[in-house]
Design a protein around this motif. Structure first.
Motif, PDB file in Angstrom:
ATOM      1  N   VAL A 150     137.857  14.041 174.069  1.00 13.71           N
ATOM      2  CA  VAL A 150     137.046  13.439 173.222  1.00 13.71           C
ATOM      3  C   VAL A 150     137.785  12.268 172.573  1.00 13.71           C
ATOM      4  O   VAL A 150     138.928  12.297 172.294  1.00 13.71           O
ATOM      5  CB  VAL A 150     136.966  14.510 171.991  1.00 13.71           C
ATOM      6  CG1 VAL A 150     135.836  13.716 170.875  1.00 13.71           C
ATOM      7  CG2 VAL A 150     136.127  15.675 172.637  1.00 13.71           C
ATOM      8  N   ARG A 151     137.063  10.968 172.896  1.00 15.85           N
ATOM      9  CA  ARG A 151     137.694   9.701 171.853  1.00 15.85           C
ATOM     10  C   ARG A 151     136.690   9.763 170.782  1.00 15.85           C
ATOM     11  O   ARG A 151     135.440   9.694 170.787  1.00 15.85           O
ATOM     12  CB  ARG A 151     137.505   8.652 172.580  1.00 15.85           C
ATOM     13  CG  ARG A 151     138.438   8.340 174.030  1.00 15.85           C
ATOM     14  CD  ARG A 151     138.313   7.267 174.624  1.00 15.85           C
ATOM     15  NE  ARG A 151     139.252   7.318 175.904  1.00 15.85           N
ATOM     16  CZ  ARG A 151     139.032   6.287 176.975  1.00 15.85           C
ATOM     17  NH1 ARG A 151     138.461   5.261 176.641  1.00 15.85           N
ATOM     18  NH2 ARG A 151     139.945   6.307 177.739  1.00 15.85           N
ATOM     19  N   ALA A 152     137.356   9.842 169.481  1.00 18.53           N
ATOM     20  CA  ALA A 152     136.411   9.245 168.312  1.00 18.53           C
ATOM     21  C   ALA A 152     137.242   8.680 167.247  1.00 18.53           C
ATOM     22  O   ALA A 152     138.467   8.625 167.432  1.00 18.53           O
ATOM     23  CB  ALA A 152     136.441  11.064 167.662  1.00 18.53           C
ATOM     24  N   LEU A 153     136.224   7.737 166.698  1.00 14.46           N
ATOM     25  CA  LEU A 153     136.641   7.033 165.711  1.00 14.46           C
ATOM     26  C   LEU A 153     137.651   6.106 165.937  1.00 14.46           C
ATOM     27  O   LEU A 153     138.616   5.776 165.497  1.00 14.46           O
ATOM     28  CB  LEU A 153     137.149   7.780 164.336  1.00 14.46           C
ATOM     29  CG  LEU A 153     136.237   8.638 163.706  1.00 14.46           C
ATOM     30  CD1 LEU A 153     137.096   9.724 162.604  1.00 14.46           C
ATOM     31  CD2 LEU A 153     135.195   7.987 163.044  1.00 14.46           C
ATOM     32  N   GLY A 154     137.492   5.644 167.118  1.00 20.65           N
ATOM     33  CA  GLY A 154     138.216   4.429 167.565  1.00 20.65           C
ATOM     34  C   GLY A 154     137.810   3.188 167.187  1.00 20.65           C
ATOM     35  O   GLY A 154     136.710   2.847 167.400  1.00 20.65           O
ATOM     36  N   PRO A 155     138.400   2.507 166.071  1.00 18.02           N
ATOM     37  CA  PRO A 155     138.006   1.340 165.462  1.00 18.02           C
ATOM     38  C   PRO A 155     137.764   0.134 166.415  1.00 18.02           C
ATOM     39  O   PRO A 155     138.495  -0.055 167.449  1.00 18.02           O
ATOM     40  CB  PRO A 155     139.130   0.793 164.442  1.00 18.02           C
ATOM     41  CG  PRO A 155     140.183   1.720 164.904  1.00 18.02           C
ATOM     42  CD  PRO A 155     139.649   2.775 165.424  1.00 18.02           C
ATOM     43  N   SER A 156     136.707  -0.482 166.588  1.00 14.56           N
ATOM     44  CA  SER A 156     136.313  -1.543 167.308  1.00 14.56           C
ATOM     45  C   SER A 156     135.817  -2.891 166.700  1.00 14.56           C
ATOM     46  O   SER A 156     135.195  -2.648 165.758  1.00 14.56           O
ATOM     47  CB  SER A 156     134.953  -0.966 168.262  1.00 14.56           C
ATOM     48  OG  SER A 156     135.454   0.283 168.961  1.00 14.56           O
ATOM     49  N   TYR A 157     135.903  -3.917 167.498  1.00 16.72           N
ATOM     50  CA  TYR A 157     135.376  -5.245 167.246  1.00 16.72           C
ATOM     51  C   TYR A 157     134.188  -5.243 168.131  1.00 16.72           C
ATOM     52  O   TYR A 157     134.338  -5.367 169.609  1.00 16.72           O
ATOM     53  CB  TYR A 157     136.188  -6.287 167.243  1.00 16.72           C
ATOM     54  CG  TYR A 157     135.282  -7.638 167.089  1.00 16.72           C
ATOM     55  CD1 TYR A 157     134.884  -8.263 165.556  1.00 16.72           C
ATOM     56  CD2 TYR A 157     135.095  -8.334 167.987  1.00 16.72           C
ATOM     57  CE1 TYR A 157     134.288  -9.363 165.623  1.00 16.72           C
ATOM     58  CE2 TYR A 157     134.498  -9.699 168.043  1.00 16.72           C
ATOM     59  CZ  TYR A 157     134.185 -10.025 166.879  1.00 16.72           C
ATOM     60  OH  TYR A 157     133.481 -11.104 166.598  1.00 16.72           O
ATOM     61  N   ILE A 158     132.756  -5.559 167.625  1.00 21.81           N
ATOM     62  CA  ILE A 158     131.745  -5.787 168.724  1.00 21.81           C
ATOM     63  C   ILE A 158     131.245  -7.410 168.687  1.00 21.81           C
ATOM     64  O   ILE A 158     131.335  -7.661 167.480  1.00 21.81           O
ATOM     65  CB  ILE A 158     130.495  -4.738 168.710  1.00 21.81           C
ATOM     66  CG1 ILE A 158     129.967  -4.838 167.189  1.00 21.81           C
ATOM     67  CG2 ILE A 158     130.587  -3.421 169.150  1.00 21.81           C
ATOM     68  CD1 ILE A 158     128.565  -3.833 167.177  1.00 21.81           C
ATOM     69  N   SER A 159     131.139  -7.980 169.631  1.00 13.68           N
ATOM     70  CA  SER A 159     130.846  -9.266 169.582  1.00 13.68           C
ATOM     71  C   SER A 159     129.708  -9.801 169.021  1.00 13.68           C
ATOM     72  O   SER A 159     129.456 -10.999 168.493  1.00 13.68           O
ATOM     73  CB  SER A 159     131.022  -9.975 171.065  1.00 13.68           C
ATOM     74  OG  SER A 159     130.022  -9.243 171.747  1.00 13.68           O
ATOM     75  N   SER A 160     128.725  -8.837 169.065  1.00 10.67           N
ATOM     76  CA  SER A 160     127.416  -9.169 168.195  1.00 10.67           C
ATOM     77  C   SER A 160     126.882  -7.976 167.649  1.00 10.67           C
ATOM     78  O   SER A 160     127.329  -6.694 168.145  1.00 10.67           O
ATOM     79  CB  SER A 160     126.471  -9.626 169.452  1.00 10.67           C
ATOM     80  OG  SER A 160     124.980  -9.785 168.775  1.00 10.67           O
ATOM     81  N   ASN A 161     126.202  -8.393 166.476  1.00 10.49           N
ATOM     82  CA  ASN A 161     125.643  -7.108 165.792  1.00 10.49           C
ATOM     83  C   ASN A 161     124.223  -6.526 166.079  1.00 10.49           C
ATOM     84  O   ASN A 161     123.667  -5.767 165.657  1.00 10.49           O
ATOM     85  CB  ASN A 161     125.907  -7.033 164.078  1.00 10.49           C
ATOM     86  CG  ASN A 161     124.905  -8.344 163.652  1.00 10.49           C
ATOM     87  OD1 ASN A 161     124.439  -9.048 164.452  1.00 10.49           O
ATOM     88  ND2 ASN A 161     124.601  -8.128 162.500  1.00 10.49           N
ATOM     89  N   GLN A 162     123.896  -7.121 167.392  1.00  5.97           N
ATOM     90  CA  GLN A 162     122.582  -6.504 168.029  1.00  5.97           C
ATOM     91  C   GLN A 162     122.621  -6.833 169.484  1.00  5.97           C
ATOM     92  O   GLN A 162     123.092  -7.628 170.054  1.00  5.97           O
ATOM     93  CB  GLN A 162     121.687  -7.660 167.533  1.00  5.97           C
ATOM     94  CG  GLN A 162     120.237  -7.239 167.980  1.00  5.97           C
ATOM     95  CD  GLN A 162     119.104  -8.131 167.583  1.00  5.97           C
ATOM     96  OE1 GLN A 162     119.248  -9.122 166.889  1.00  5.97           O
ATOM     97  NE2 GLN A 162     117.728  -7.970 167.867  1.00  5.97           N
ATOM     98  N   LEU A 163     122.285  -5.671 169.996  1.00  7.58           N
ATOM     99  CA  LEU A 163     121.979  -5.373 171.312  1.00  7.58           C
ATOM    100  C   LEU A 163     120.512  -4.940 172.023  1.00  7.58           C
ATOM    101  O   LEU A 163     120.322  -3.914 171.286  1.00  7.58           O
ATOM    102  CB  LEU A 163     123.073  -4.357 172.193  1.00  7.58           C
ATOM    103  CG  LEU A 163     122.875  -4.202 173.241  1.00  7.58           C
ATOM    104  CD1 LEU A 163     123.474  -5.338 174.336  1.00  7.58           C
ATOM    105  CD2 LEU A 163     123.515  -2.872 174.168  1.00  7.58           C
ATOM    106  N   GLY A 164     119.782  -5.794 172.152  1.00  6.23           N
ATOM    107  CA  GLY A 164     118.292  -5.713 172.312  1.00  6.23           C
ATOM    108  C   GLY A 164     117.807  -5.113 171.150  1.00  6.23           C
ATOM    109  O   GLY A 164     117.645  -6.096 170.032  1.00  6.23           O
ATOM    110  N   ASP A 165     117.129  -4.197 171.182  1.00  8.25           N
ATOM    111  CA  ASP A 165     116.366  -3.734 169.767  1.00  8.25           C
ATOM    112  C   ASP A 165     117.488  -2.677 168.872  1.00  8.25           C
ATOM    113  O   ASP A 165     117.209  -2.040 167.750  1.00  8.25           O
ATOM    114  CB  ASP A 165     115.045  -3.006 169.853  1.00  8.25           C
ATOM    115  CG  ASP A 165     115.416  -1.549 170.584  1.00  8.25           C
ATOM    116  OD1 ASP A 165     116.539  -1.180 171.003  1.00  8.25           O
ATOM    117  OD2 ASP A 165     114.289  -0.934 171.066  1.00  8.25           O
ATOM    118  N   ARG A 166     118.696  -2.810 168.960  1.00  6.25           N
ATOM    119  CA  ARG A 166     119.729  -1.872 168.416  1.00  6.25           C
ATOM    120  C   ARG A 166     120.549  -2.964 167.342  1.00  6.25           C
ATOM    121  O   ARG A 166     120.927  -4.007 167.776  1.00  6.25           O
ATOM    122  CB  ARG A 166     120.773  -1.031 169.423  1.00  6.25           C
ATOM    123  CG  ARG A 166     120.138  -0.507 170.538  1.00  6.25           C
ATOM    124  CD  ARG A 166     119.093   0.471 170.245  1.00  6.25           C
ATOM    125  NE  ARG A 166     119.862   1.513 169.466  1.00  6.25           N
ATOM    126  CZ  ARG A 166     119.086   2.666 169.023  1.00  6.25           C
ATOM    127  NH1 ARG A 166     117.933   2.693 168.995  1.00  6.25           N
ATOM    128  NH2 ARG A 166     119.775   3.537 168.385  1.00  6.25           N
TER     129      ARG A 166
END
Length: 177
Positions: free
Chosen positions: A102-118
């Protein structure tokens, strides 16, 4: 908060076991709650292992993940993560060692705050991953790693928009180096 950071630093720095594990990943599948399908590829590097017992290991690592969707817009994100991983082994070592992780609560930076309709409220997220794996004797030691898992990115409802981004099937293959 300072005492917690000091405690984690002491535990982390006083453990003699290294990890140095490099994993390549690929996967994909339907996004739950959406009509889109997501695909992924990436690389993980575990740099430290704390072995509480032969049945319980905690790994620390970094991860790069790209997620591509078949939606018409906002087709790609890149995620950079730091992760803790809990690995639970059912028995003592043998020719190959299966385990649950289990990997949980791994802080992440995502390059965009939208992926398709998410949608995510901003570019801060957490990586979660759960799966089954095995360490296989390859060169006289358990240095080949095979993993099958589900990977998820979300902001854990810290912010108002929190549509999770899921990859239901991920395969990792790697080596302990």
């Amino acid at each position: 908060m300072k005492w917690l950071l000091a405690l984690v630093s002491i535990i982390f720095l006083t453990q003699p076991v290294g990890a140095d594990e490099l994993l390549l990943s690929v996967g994909g599948g339907p996004q739950p709650g959406s009509k889109q399908n997501n695909k992924t590829y990436g690389i993980d590097y575990s740099f430290k292992t704390y072995e509480k017992s032969y049945r319980q290991h905690i790994d620390f690592g970094v991860s790069y993940t790209e997620v591509i969707t078949d939606a018409n817009e906002n087709k790609r994100i890149k995620a950079f993560s730091i992760y803790p991983q809990l690995s639970l082994y059912p028995r003592k070592k043998s020719w190959g060692q299966p385990y649950f992780f289990v990997r949980a609560l791994g802080p992440s930076y995502i390059s965009s705050n939208q992926l398709g309709d998410r949608y995510q409220d901003n570019n801060f997220s957490f990586q979660a991953q759960v799966g089954y794996a095995a360490r296989i004797n390859w060169r006289g030691k358990e240095d080949l790693v095979l993993m099958v898992s589900w990977k998820h990115f979300s902001n854990a409802n810290l912010f108002s928009d929190n549509d999770g981004i899921d990859i239901p099937f991920v395969i990792n293959v790697g080596l302990r180096i």
